[in-house]
Design an enzyme around this catalytic site. Structure first.
Site, PDB file in Angstrom:
ATOM      1  N   ASP A   1      56.874  24.083  36.667  1.00 21.28           N
ATOM      2  CA  ASP A   1      56.925  25.236  35.983  1.00 21.28           C
ATOM      3  C   ASP A   1      57.825  25.695  35.144  1.00 21.28           C
ATOM      4  O   ASP A   1      57.535  25.884  33.999  1.00 21.28           O
ATOM      5  CB  ASP A   1      56.543  26.275  37.099  1.00 21.28           C
ATOM      6  CG  ASP A   1      55.882  27.503  36.659  1.00 21.28           C
ATOM      7  OD1 ASP A   1      55.433  27.689  35.282  1.00 21.28           O
ATOM      8  OD2 ASP A   1      55.779  28.634  37.536  1.00 21.28           O
TER       9      ASP A   1
ATOM     10  N   HIS B   1      46.840  30.531  34.680  1.00 21.46           N
ATOM     11  CA  HIS B   1      47.503  31.155  35.675  1.00 21.46           C
ATOM     12  C   HIS B   1      46.836  32.336  36.230  1.00 21.46           C
ATOM     13  O   HIS B   1      46.092  32.970  35.864  1.00 21.46           O
ATOM     14  CB  HIS B   1      48.774  31.884  35.038  1.00 21.46           C
ATOM     15  CG  HIS B   1      49.847  30.995  34.409  1.00 21.46           C
ATOM     16  ND1 HIS B   1      49.682  30.179  33.409  1.00 21.46           N
ATOM     17  CD2 HIS B   1      51.063  31.067  34.795  1.00 21.46           C
ATOM     18  CE1 HIS B   1      50.840  29.480  33.104  1.00 21.46           C
ATOM     19  NE2 HIS B   1      51.535  29.898  33.963  1.00 21.46           N
TER      20      HIS B   1
ATOM     21  N   TRP C   1      62.509  32.621  33.968  1.00 21.81           N
ATOM     22  CA  TRP C   1      62.053  32.948  34.918  1.00 21.81           C
ATOM     23  C   TRP C   1      62.630  32.049  36.186  1.00 21.81           C
ATOM     24  O   TRP C   1      62.778  32.210  37.524  1.00 21.81           O
ATOM     25  CB  TRP C   1      60.630  32.395  35.068  1.00 21.81           C
ATOM     26  CG  TRP C   1      59.650  33.324  34.466  1.00 21.81           C
ATOM     27  CD1 TRP C   1      59.017  34.370  34.710  1.00 21.81           C
ATOM     28  CD2 TRP C   1      59.617  33.197  33.134  1.00 21.81           C
ATOM     29  NE1 TRP C   1      58.507  34.902  33.638  1.00 21.81           N
ATOM     30  CE2 TRP C   1      58.689  34.239  32.518  1.00 21.81           C
ATOM     31  CE3 TRP C   1      59.534  31.737  32.000  1.00 21.81           C
ATOM     32  CZ2 TRP C   1      58.164  34.175  31.427  1.00 21.81           C
ATOM     33  CZ3 TRP C   1      59.051  32.310  30.750  1.00 21.81           C
ATOM     34  CH2 TRP C   1      58.568  33.361  30.488  1.00 21.81           C
TER      35      TRP C   1
ATOM     36  N   HIS D   1      52.126  21.292  35.383  1.00 22.64           N
ATOM     37  CA  HIS D   1      52.209  22.743  34.937  1.00 22.64           C
ATOM     38  C   HIS D   1      53.834  22.748  34.573  1.00 22.64           C
ATOM     39  O   HIS D   1      54.683  23.061  35.495  1.00 22.64           O
ATOM     40  CB  HIS D   1      51.828  23.519  36.156  1.00 22.64           C
ATOM     41  CG  HIS D   1      51.878  24.976  35.956  1.00 22.64           C
ATOM     42  ND1 HIS D   1      50.582  26.054  35.696  1.00 22.64           N
ATOM     43  CD2 HIS D   1      52.806  25.937  35.388  1.00 22.64           C
ATOM     44  CE1 HIS D   1      50.987  27.167  35.495  1.00 22.64           C
ATOM     45  NE2 HIS D   1      52.388  27.108  35.099  1.00 22.64           N
TER      46      HIS D   1
ATOM     47  N   GLN E   1      50.216  34.811  27.199  1.00 18.56           N
ATOM     48  CA  GLN E   1      51.285  35.139  28.439  1.00 18.56           C
ATOM     49  C   GLN E   1      51.183  36.652  28.369  1.00 18.56           C
ATOM     50  O   GLN E   1      51.442  37.214  29.639  1.00 18.56           O
ATOM     51  CB  GLN E   1      52.803  34.632  27.792  1.00 18.56           C
ATOM     52  CG  GLN E   1      53.723  35.329  28.649  1.00 18.56           C
ATOM     53  CD  GLN E   1      54.215  34.595  29.740  1.00 18.56           C
ATOM     54  OE1 GLN E   1      54.788  33.499  29.858  1.00 18.56           O
ATOM     55  NE2 GLN E   1      53.967  35.226  30.820  1.00 18.56           N
TER      56      GLN E   1
ATOM     57  N   HIS F   1      56.428  24.925  31.241  1.00 16.34           N
ATOM     58  CA  HIS F   1      56.425  25.711  29.886  1.00 16.34           C
ATOM     59  C   HIS F   1      57.556  25.166  29.233  1.00 16.34           C
ATOM     60  O   HIS F   1      58.596  25.623  29.274  1.00 16.34           O
ATOM     61  CB  HIS F   1      56.686  27.409  30.285  1.00 16.34           C
ATOM     62  CG  HIS F   1      55.725  27.806  31.298  1.00 16.34           C
ATOM     63  ND1 HIS F   1      54.688  28.714  30.662  1.00 16.34           N
ATOM     64  CD2 HIS F   1      55.277  27.955  32.603  1.00 16.34           C
ATOM     65  CE1 HIS F   1      53.797  29.217  31.463  1.00 16.34           C
ATOM     66  NE2 HIS F   1      54.451  28.482  32.844  1.00 16.34           N
TER      67      HIS F   1
ATOM     68  N   GLU G   1      48.525  34.859  40.157  1.00 15.16           N
ATOM     69  CA  GLU G   1      50.105  34.607  40.479  1.00 15.16           C
ATOM     70  C   GLU G   1      50.646  36.217  40.899  1.00 15.16           C
ATOM     71  O   GLU G   1      51.496  36.766  40.217  1.00 15.16           O
ATOM     72  CB  GLU G   1      50.701  34.108  39.585  1.00 15.16           C
ATOM     73  CG  GLU G   1      52.273  33.681  39.697  1.00 15.16           C
ATOM     74  CD  GLU G   1      53.001  33.162  38.486  1.00 15.16           C
ATOM     75  OE1 GLU G   1      52.458  33.254  37.280  1.00 15.16           O
ATOM     76  OE2 GLU G   1      54.228  32.764  38.692  1.00 15.16           O
TER      77      GLU G   1
HETATM   78 FE   FE2 Z   1      53.469  28.978  34.853  1.00 18.15          FE
END
Ligand code: FE2
Length: 424
Positions: free
Chosen positions: A309, A210, A315, A57, A152, A59, A213
């Site tokens: 992630d 996702h 993030w 997982h 997203q 990005h 979350e």
């Molecule tokens: Fe993610």
């Protein structure tokens, strides 16, 4: 004649002092006291030879973009999504490729040779999709990059997300993503799960969403995903990522949910570094950890992996592509300090994650690909404890990264010593 021979290595399953022979890019023999000649020999006493790390997982389109166009001041998930929205119009094909390739170099140096990356499809230019498909081809000799079409900004909430997602799949993106908890309503979230699983079933693809979350104990998208996976015959091909709402759910409800997830063959991915920092943000004290129920899911028989992630993006400002750091955090957050539990945390960043990505030829048995990492650690627990140094990384029998042992030399008030940090 072997191409390469590793002598006296330990394996993650606890086997000690074994020899591993490589020929034509494959592992051909694993046995003690092997009497064979090899073109190249590596002495591995006190080291562990492992199949490579796998991050199921990530990005890749956002990685290493920290500070562009500004930093996330609140540190929250929502400001991160907003910030990514500000950055998107500024993205260029070359910049995305450049950052992704730099990350792949970092990954290889850490023995991380397979990454499943979500790629945002809400920008109609599909810049990131095209850039990452090129990166995938370019890095193929040394790293497996698997892409997930990720809406997203919401499959229904974002205009054109549906047609963009279909275009991304036509271009060669191989997994269907989703974000049901970010749709406008719970009902639209449920409908998005259904529509996306339908697309995957029609095209024979895997699903990785996702899913829930949030800290909302009433969120029910995990249940929808499991139920739809069964209805559309997607058992074993569906992954629920994050699943953080399960941390806050009622125990009775979870006692029904976990068996349903198991029935659906759902894989689960927790992202400990991100979950522990992004969840519980509306709490005062006590603050929830937010990570999903990893030991309970594992005990039920569900395949659970830990993902990284994010690394230096809107993030998360930290991260090093080190899956041992991820395993270390997961172990702590889940309080998995029993011996077998700690070993499971190593599995969560290796074999379990490889199972999610459906990687062929992954493992340490004869016949598997000679994709290997040699760690300065005696066993998986020591590897997690030390975030052990990668002595050598091999891909299809070829050494692609080396970092020879160099003990730290101390000079303390005239007392000299060499510190071998494995035994500290
Ligand atoms: Fe993610």
């Amino acid at each position: 004649m072997l191409d390469h021979l590793f002598c006296n290595v330990n394996l993650p399953d606890g086997t000690e002092g074994v020899d591993v022979g490589i020929r034509e890019g494959k592992i051909v023999v694993v046995e003690k006291g092997l009497d064979a000649e090899a073109l190249q020999t590596t002495e591995g006493k006190n080291c562990m030879l492992s199949a490579p790390f796998v991050d199921s997982h990530f990005h890749m389109d956002a990685t290493l973009s920290l500070g562009q166009p500004r930093l996330n001041q609140s540190g929250t998930l929502l400001e991160g999504i907003q910030l990514w929205g500000e950055l998107k119009p500024e993205l260029t094909h070359e910049a995305i490729k450049d950052r992704a390739l730099r990350y792949c170099d970092l990954a290889v140096s850490q023995g991380l040779l397979a990454v499943r990356s979500h790629v945002d499809v809400c920008d109609s230019r599909l810049l990131a999709v095209e850039a990452l498909l090129e990166v995938k081809n370019q890095v193929k000799p040394y790293l497996d990059l698997q892409l997930v079409a990720f809406p997203q900004d919401g499959f229904y909430r974002s205009k054109n997300a549906e047609s963009n997602l279909l275009k991304a799949l036509d271009l060669g993106v191989e997994v269907v993503g989703g974000i049901p908890h970010f749709e406008r309503t719970m009902e639209e979230g449920r409908l998005s799960v259904d529509a996306l699983c339908r697309i995957a079933a029609d095209r024979g693809l895997m699903v990785d969403m996702h899913c829930d979350e949030s800290d909302d104990p009433m969120s029910r998208h995990v249940e929808s995903l499991a139920s739809v996976a069964i209805r559309y015959g997607l058992q074993g091909r569906v992954t629920g990522s994050h699943l953080t709402s399960m941390h806050s759910m009622d125990n009775y409800y979870v006692s029904k949910l976990i068996p349903l997830m198991l029935e659906s063959g759902m894989h689960a991915i927790a992202n400990p570094l991100i979950n522990i920092t992004l969840q519980g943000r509306h709490d005062s004290y006590p603050k929830r950890r937010g990570m999903t129920r990893v030991p309970e899911l594992m005990a039920s028989g569900i395949n659970v992996a830990f993902g990284h992630d994010c690394v230096m993006d809107p993030w998360y400002p930290l991260g090093t592509a080190d899956m041992l750091e991820v395993a270390n955090m997961g172990l702590h957050v889940a309080q998995m300090t029993g011996i077998e539990a700690m070993k499971s945390c190593y599995q969560a960043v290796t074999a379990n994650a490889a199972c999610i990505m459906n990687l062929e030829g992954y493992g340490l048995q004869p016949g598997c690909n000679a994709d290997l990492v040699m760690l300065e650690a005696h066993d998986p627990i020591e590897a997690i404890r030390l975030k052990a140094k990668r002595r050598m990384v091999m891909r299809r029998g070829k050494v692609i990264a080396e970092n020879p042992s160099t003990p730290t030399r101390l000079n303390l008030d005239g007392r000299r010593s060499e510190l071998d940090q494995r035994f500290v």
